[in-house]
Design a protein around this motif. Structure first.
Motif, short mmCIF file in Angstrom:
data_model
loop_
_atom_site.label_atom_id
_atom_site.label_comp_id
_atom_site.label_asym_id
_atom_site.label_seq_id
_atom_site.Cartn_x
_atom_site.Cartn_y
_atom_site.Cartn_z
N ARG A 123 9.19 8.34 -1.19
CA ARG A 123 9.69 9.24 0.04
C ARG A 123 8.53 9.79 0.58
O ARG A 123 8.40 9.86 1.82
CB ARG A 123 10.59 9.92 -0.78
CG ARG A 123 11.84 9.38 -0.78
CD ARG A 123 13.13 10.29 -1.09
NE ARG A 123 12.79 11.34 -2.01
CZ ARG A 123 13.28 11.31 -3.13
NH1 ARG A 123 13.97 10.10 -3.70
NH2 ARG A 123 13.13 12.17 -4.08
N HIS A 131 3.58 8.05 6.37
CA HIS A 131 3.35 6.80 7.21
C HIS A 131 4.28 6.77 8.70
O HIS A 131 3.72 6.29 9.70
CB HIS A 131 3.57 5.56 6.48
CG HIS A 131 2.84 4.41 7.02
ND1 HIS A 131 3.65 3.24 7.60
CD2 HIS A 131 1.59 4.10 7.38
CE1 HIS A 131 2.85 2.55 8.30
NE2 HIS A 131 1.53 2.90 8.09
N ARG A 132 5.40 7.40 8.57
CA ARG A 132 6.41 7.35 9.93
C ARG A 132 5.64 8.25 10.74
O ARG A 132 5.51 8.04 12.05
CB ARG A 132 7.73 7.78 9.44
CG ARG A 132 8.67 7.85 10.69
CD ARG A 132 10.08 8.45 10.33
NE ARG A 132 10.55 7.79 8.86
CZ ARG A 132 10.66 8.27 7.73
NH1 ARG A 132 10.49 9.47 7.39
NH2 ARG A 132 11.15 7.44 6.55
N TRP A 170 5.44 9.19 0.81
CA TRP A 170 4.48 8.21 1.24
C TRP A 170 5.21 7.67 2.43
O TRP A 170 4.60 7.56 3.88
CB TRP A 170 4.06 6.90 0.52
CG TRP A 170 3.45 6.22 1.15
CD1 TRP A 170 1.84 6.00 1.23
CD2 TRP A 170 3.71 4.97 2.12
NE1 TRP A 170 1.70 4.80 2.17
CE2 TRP A 170 2.80 4.23 2.54
CE3 TRP A 170 5.11 4.32 2.50
CZ2 TRP A 170 2.74 2.90 3.36
CZ3 TRP A 170 5.18 3.32 3.16
CH2 TRP A 170 4.08 2.68 3.69
N GLU A 171 6.42 7.31 2.58
CA GLU A 171 7.34 7.02 3.85
C GLU A 171 7.38 8.13 4.92
O GLU A 171 7.26 7.55 6.29
CB GLU A 171 8.54 6.68 3.29
CG GLU A 171 8.83 5.14 2.61
CD GLU A 171 10.01 4.85 1.79
OE1 GLU A 171 10.80 6.05 2.10
OE2 GLU A 171 10.06 3.99 1.31
N ASP A 172 7.25 9.22 4.61
CA ASP A 172 7.36 10.25 5.45
C ASP A 172 6.07 10.48 6.31
O ASP A 172 5.93 10.50 7.42
CB ASP A 172 7.74 11.62 4.95
CG ASP A 172 9.21 11.71 4.43
OD1 ASP A 172 9.93 11.02 5.04
OD2 ASP A 172 9.59 12.64 4.01
#
Length: 280
Positions: free
Chosen positions: A20, A26-27, A22-24
């Protein structure tokens, strides 16, 4: 090379939380990349010289010499400075430092006036650039804690500079090298030349690896590393290896990695080759 302690054991990591985070990250990174005036909005790169020249889509006649870039605006033409001041007639920008630049506006178009590799350039950034409209995101490997590596920063004995190539043919860049980062990954030892990072004390590593030109962009990828702790320890998270602008557009002057910064292993982490490229 001294054996380094392993990073926080993957068994101790909350993998769902790791993904999560990482996803935040990268977004947010992609949002900055796809900003209406970000690099994906660049429509051209113009190399200035002493010959006054007009360029499509932006007002004025542009040139440069030892005193820096100059724009001559005809009657009825204007640009807007960053402070909102309207520019008309002749405007001299003055000498621009290497890797520095200023931005003026021509309506919705941001006009970057910068210096790269010892040459002055003008780069329009147009929010209506079709390439920006088509951009749907960068493919990536799935985040995986196996690509975390604890390393050590080895400061250079004396300040030195290194000259590297560029994505722009015939151009070279000169960077100060504060030192090198040594680390172990999957049982092997490596060392990479580091440049100064964006935040004070942080480091930037440009590298290629065995995936370059296959699943990842051939010329380079970049990894930001937080400032070393008091013992020189750093954490490399290759899940956050990203493409430089040259992976997306021909209108870039990105540096190439220093000699020796090619890892013989495949770093199957971070960003992959973009789906589409903006060609000149």
């Amino acid at each position: 090379m001294t054996t380094l302690d392993a990073p926080t054991t993957t068994a101790a990591l909350d993998r769902a939380a790791f993904a999560r985070e990482w996803e935040d990250w990268h977004r947010d990174h992609e949002a900055r990349r796809a900003d209406p005036h970000g690099f994906l909005a660049v429509t051209a790169i113009h190399w200035l010289d002493e010959t006054p020249t007009r360029y499509a889509g932006i007002p004025g006649t542009w040139s440069t010499d030892a005193a820096g870039p100059v724009v001559e605006l005809a009657d009825g033409e204007s640009l807007e400075a960053a402070d909102g001041t309207s520019l008309s007639g002749r405007h001299a920008f003055g000498p621009i430092v290497e890797r520095g630049g200023v931005v003026v506006r021509a309506g919705d178009v941001a006009v970057e006036v910068a210096r790269r590799g010892g040459r002055d350039i003008v780069r329009p950034r147009d929010p209506s650039n079709p390439y920006l409209a088509r951009f749907t995101g960068t493919p990536t490997y799935l985040p995986n804690p196996r690509w975390l590596a604890r390393g050590r920063f080895v400061p250079a004995a004396a300040t030195r500079e290194v000259t590297v190539g560029s994505a722009a043919e015939g151009l070279q860049h000169v960077y100060e090298v504060p030192g090198e980062v040594e680390f172990e990954l999957r049982g092997e030892s490596f060392r990479l030349v580091a440049f100064n990072g964006h935040a004070p004390g942080s480091l930037t590593v440009l590298f290629t690896d065995a995936t370059s030109g296959l699943t990842t962009y051939a010329a380079n990828r970049s990894l930001e590393i937080d400032a070393p702790d008091a013992d020189g320890v750093v954490l490399l998270d290759f899940n956050r290896a990203v493409n430089l602008p040259c992976a997306y557009t021909d209108h870039a002057t990105c540096p190439l990695p220093p000699a020796g910064n090619r890892l013989p292993v495949g770093i199957e982490a971070g960003e992959k080759t973009p789906i589409e490229r903006n060609v000149a």
